[in-house]
Scaffold this active site. Structure first.
Site, PDB file in Angstrom:
ATOM      1  N   ALA A  14       0.802  -1.213   0.000  1.00  0.00           N
ATOM      2  CA  ALA A  14       0.000   0.000   0.000  1.00  0.00           C
ATOM      3  C   ALA A  14       0.842   1.275   0.000  1.00  0.00           C
ATOM      4  CB  ALA A  14      -0.931   0.000   1.212  1.00  0.00           C
ATOM      5  N   ASP A 238      -1.011 -10.954  -0.176  1.00  0.00           N
ATOM      6  CA  ASP A 238       0.379 -10.957   0.274  1.00  0.00           C
ATOM      7  C   ASP A 238       0.573 -11.714   1.585  1.00  0.00           C
ATOM      8  OD1 ASP A 238      -0.880  -9.025   1.848  1.00  0.00           O
ATOM      9  OD2 ASP A 238       0.257  -7.345   1.025  1.00  0.00           O
TER      10      ASP A 238
END
Length: 488
Positions: A14, A238
């Site tokens: 992010a 992830d």
């Protein structure tokens, strides 16, 4: 069976993304970061969006570098969960994807729960309540300008995989985070799709990690200088890749995938779909080899990085190692806040929000960067302690060690605080757990490796540098006195 191979692990976070070249053999994995790039969601005047088109251009640059010494044996992509892109009937992206930190779902959550109760939603999907879960995002999307033209929804790793290969799929581990997948059948849940009036054909077929998505299109081959390289579905969430790379020798471990978010839990054979699990806000995400990642999302190092960003904008650049060194010299538990409070979700002036929470709970209010850092570290350690204790209580699985993977494994102050708070030894590393797990899945799919997750973890253990943190008995007693019984 081939004895070695070279793979590109694309790892999108992010705040940044990387392309990592992984040389894999049964003896271990050598990782080399070949390209890193920034990632930040920005407001377009109406919504907070990811520039995924720019991310894809960076990915292609990284793939070009990764394959400069010869064709790769595979490519795999992982990223954060829940966010997606909408495609029209021609397969074109209708708009840059809206980021999960956008507040658009606030207006629709009660409407979704009126159609399907939180209890029923959990019993089917097993997902903890988070306001940005994909089910809420799609409910909000129906009010947006692109819904009538939308023909397909692709989660972000699947969207990039589509641009590489032309194939549209939904990888299982990421699909499980949407709150639209049936935990038992591991297929899209018709009942949940109906509740938010999402057509079933808007979502692509679900495929397990290790599946071959396709090969690079001719256009991508030309743009990267690569040949028809295979693109594999890895643990594209992830955390799924990171948990696979935990170098555990036994099954009785808890894990913390520590980065922008912290994912804290245990690995199980079957989901826990009880009402007690729902009210404790635990989630049942799917992992590699049909395992369940039973965990709680904890806000993570986002809180500290937002403090750093706020200070930098004010003209005060703060060096992280120096900051943590100063924080380590301060007393523990002087100020502890609930890092999972919604106030800490959006970007903005994080120190001001931490100070307000300290003030409202009658605690010492941090005033220096080191005091804020100590507050964040201790608050995270407390959240980890509670999450592991709850995971043990709700699942019945006992743990004797905590494995920390991801960037947070480098944070010695946080790792020691976690050991002290839980009373359990902490094994920190690998820091590149996500890329390592990504590469391991590719290598097995390509025939370079064989065996189940235990065999893959043995390769991870041969590849990782791990540091051990022992709990300090006096500090653990202090944590117990301050916060009550825990896992030890």
């Amino acid at each position: 069976m081939a004895r070695s191979g070279v793979f590109a692990a694309v790892d999108l976070g992010a705040t940044s993304g990387r392309v990592i070249r992984a040389e894999v053999s049964p003896d271990g994995v050598q990782l080399a970061e070949v390209h890193r790039f920034a990632n930040e969601a920005t407001h377009d005047g109406g919504a907070l969006r990811w520039n995924v088109s720019a991310l894809f251009a960076e990915v292609l640059t990284g793939l070009r570098v990764a394959g400069a010494d010869g064709d790769l044996d595979g490519i795999g992509i992982d990223s954060w969960a829940v966010d997606y892109g909408l495609l029209d009937a021609a397969g074109q992206l209708l708009a840059e994807p809206i980021a999960y930190r956008d507040e658009r779902t606030t207006a629709v959550i009660e409407e979704v729960h009126a159609q399907i109760s939180p209890e029923r939603l959990y019993a089917t999907s097993g997902m903890q309540y988070l306001p940005f879960n994909t089910i809420y995002q799609l409910a909000a999307e129906r009010r947006g300008p692109f819904w009538d033209r939308a023909a397909r929804t692709l989660l972000l790793p699947d969207l990039l995989g589509y641009w590489l290969t032309g194939a549209q799929v939904a990888e299982l581990t990421n699909a499980s985070t949407t709150a639209l997948l049936d935990q038992r059948t591991r297929t899209w849940a018709t009942e949940l799709l109906s509740a938010v009036d999402v057509p079933a054909d808007l979502l692509p077929p679900v495929v397990p990690p290790g599946s071959l998505i396709g090969t690079l299109t001719e256009d991508i081959q030309e743009r990267t200088g690569l040949g028809p390289v295979n693109v594999y579905a890895v643990g594209s969430h992830d955390t799924a890749s990171a948990v696979l790379a935990v170098p555990a020798e036994r099954e009785d471990f808890a894990y913390i995938s520590s980065g922008t978010w912290s994912l804290v839990g245990v690995e199980l054979e079957h989901p826990v779909l009880t009402e007690a699990s729902r009210t404790a806000n635990f989630t049942n995400e799917l992992g590699v080899d049909a395992r369940v990642r039973y965990l709680r999302n904890v806000m993570g190092l986002w809180v500290l990085s937002e403090c750093q960003r706020t200070w930098a904008e004010a003209g005060h650049e703060v060096d992280l190692p120096a900051l943590l060194s100063e924080a380590a010299a301060l007393p523990a538990r002087r100020t502890v806040v609930d890092v999972d409070h919604p106030d800490f979700m959006p970007p903005g002036d994080m120190p001001a929000r931490l100070a307000e929470h300290a003030r409202s709970t009658g605690q010492a209010v941090p005033s220096t960067p080191a005091e804020f850092a100590r507050c964040v570290i201790d608050s995270l350690a407390l959240a980890y302690r509670r999450a592991i204790s709850d995971a043990v209580r709700l699942s019945g699985k006992q743990v004797s060690v905590v494995h920390v993977v991801g960037g947070g494994s480098h944070n010695a102050l946080l790792c020691q605080a976690t050991a002290d708070a839980t009373g359990l030894p902490v094994l920190a590393g690998p820091a590149e757990g996500t890329a390592l797990g990504n590469a391991l899945v590719q290598a097995r799919a390509a025939g370079v490796l064989s065996g189940d997750r235990t065999a893959l973890r043995a390769v991870a253990a041969r590849s990782a540098q791990v540091r051990r943190y022992q709990p300090d008995p006096a500090e653990h007693r202090a944590w117990r006195a301050a916060t009550g019984p825990s896992v030890s």
